[in-house]
Design an enzyme around this catalytic site. Sequence first.
Site, PDB file in Angstrom:
ATOM      1  N   ASP A  87     -28.549-132.039 -13.458  1.00  0.00           N
ATOM      2  CA  ASP A  87     -28.493-130.693 -12.884  1.00  0.00           C
ATOM      3  C   ASP A  87     -29.510-130.658 -11.750  1.00  0.00           C
ATOM      4  O   ASP A  87     -30.726-130.612 -11.987  1.00  0.00           O
ATOM      5  CB  ASP A  87     -28.819-129.678 -13.986  1.00  0.00           C
ATOM      6  CG  ASP A  87     -28.969-128.255 -13.454  1.00  0.00           C
ATOM      7  OD1 ASP A  87     -29.011-128.074 -12.222  1.00  0.00           O
ATOM      8  OD2 ASP A  87     -29.068-127.335 -14.278  1.00  0.00           O
ATOM      9  N   LYS A 140     -28.994-122.073  -3.266  1.00  0.00           N
ATOM     10  CA  LYS A 140     -30.419-122.360  -3.453  1.00  0.00           C
ATOM     11  C   LYS A 140     -30.932-123.280  -2.346  1.00  0.00           C
ATOM     12  O   LYS A 140     -32.126-123.528  -2.241  1.00  0.00           O
ATOM     13  CB  LYS A 140     -30.658-123.012  -4.813  1.00  0.00           C
ATOM     14  CG  LYS A 140     -30.376-122.065  -5.989  1.00  0.00           C
ATOM     15  CD  LYS A 140     -30.827-122.679  -7.274  1.00  0.00           C
ATOM     16  CE  LYS A 140     -30.157-122.080  -8.493  1.00  0.00           C
ATOM     17  NZ  LYS A 140     -30.618-120.734  -8.834  1.00  0.00           N
ATOM     18  N   CYS A 198     -33.034-117.419 -17.434  1.00  0.00           N
ATOM     19  CA  CYS A 198     -31.878-118.143 -17.988  1.00  0.00           C
ATOM     20  C   CYS A 198     -32.320-119.451 -18.633  1.00  0.00           C
ATOM     21  O   CYS A 198     -31.622-120.470 -18.548  1.00  0.00           O
ATOM     22  CB  CYS A 198     -30.811-118.413 -16.932  1.00  0.00           C
ATOM     23  SG  CYS A 198     -30.177-116.924 -16.182  1.00  0.00           S
TER      24      CYS A 198
END
Length: 414
Positions: free
Chosen positions: A208, A234, A372
Amino acid sequence: MSSAAKQSHAFDLAQVRKEFPILDQQVHGKPLVFLDSAASSQKPRAVIDAMAEFQRRDYANIHRGVYQLSQRATNAFEAARERVRGFLGAAETREIIFTRGTTEAINLVAATFGRERVGPGDEVLITHMEHHSNIVPWQMLCREKGATLRVVPIDDRGVLDLEALDDLLGARTRILAVTHVSNALGTVNPIAEIVAMAHAKGVPVLVDGAQAAPHMAIDVQELGCDFYAFSSHKVFGPSGVGALYGRAEHLEAMPPYQGGGEMILSVTFDETIYADIPHKFEAGTPDITGVVGLGAALAWVEATGLDAIAEHEHALLAYGTEALSEVAGLRLIGTAPHKAGVLSFVLDSAHAHDIGTILDQEGVAVRTGHHCAQPVMDRFSVPATARASLAAYNDRSDIDALVRALHSVNEMFA
Ligand code: 7TS
């Protein structure tokens, strides 16, 4: 040449800041101090203009029209794919799949590669510092297949326990999914080393890269990973788009993710023949303008220089870490020796949400909450943190404003 002079030659901070029009404004009568780039970064003029120009001049649906506009749009879209390939250091352009972002990229791998590979009694390995996007898709897969989700622990600094990782890589491990950089702690994981450990036991690795892509040069061939995911929003591009790198041999063997237009060679009611990769994984009309924007964002990043950005942010992180240590009752959550630009913290005097609200009144934008990454909050026994996160356009005055605002939080709650 002194190192300062070298840096100013390589990286013109004042110029970089000027390229982000949104930064030049006041909120609540105070100059905006944007310290929430880990949630989403701001956009340089180059990206805003490229997207507007594309829609003004070249927009049409892609991969279908023989007319000029459709060809221009297709060329722009495919040029962005080539740029993503270069950005990630992938060997082949067909190894790049456009997705809605990191979340969809991980879901794609779990639902195709994962579903084919994982069976009852098997194990999927993740780490304790993952974002929910790199937990929930694997949990869903494990539920469906009667498999077990195993979790690599982290220490009190937020460093991954590599010995435990090695022990947990077992005969039943079918995939390891690990973040390159933790969004809640800032920890940078030694991905090449982790991949080597996993591959030594025949376990493929998904990385990730959502929090790594804006901050460091990435080379998927050097890392050796099987999959690498990141989000455009991002890394200075628009939201709603991102990319997945997958090794060609995996992608070719994987079943499609979604069915529809774009992903087929031919369709009858009896049978569909799927398109070659990457199109096999790109059903439906994509976010064409978004992909063009992502291409422009990566061009901007390359022109600015990821190494220069990384050097600038590293110095700013050190400055910020030092400056925050002077705020009474502040505890940093995430103190790994190798970190990217994330300063997550709690204050004795106030809850994270109160900190966020008061900072906003001072013009300082930070994220508060669990980011998160609820298992990270549980690991450190905190309900939430306040998180200041850095990007190429931040400077010392942003950190100074944060520290001043934190002193006023302390005074208010004294
Ligand atoms: N993985 C990591 C490490 C992330 O930080 C995020 C988003 C995602 C995956 C999901 O990315 P998306 O673009 O698909 O949503 N992280 C954050 C954050 O830290 N604050 O808001 C979003």
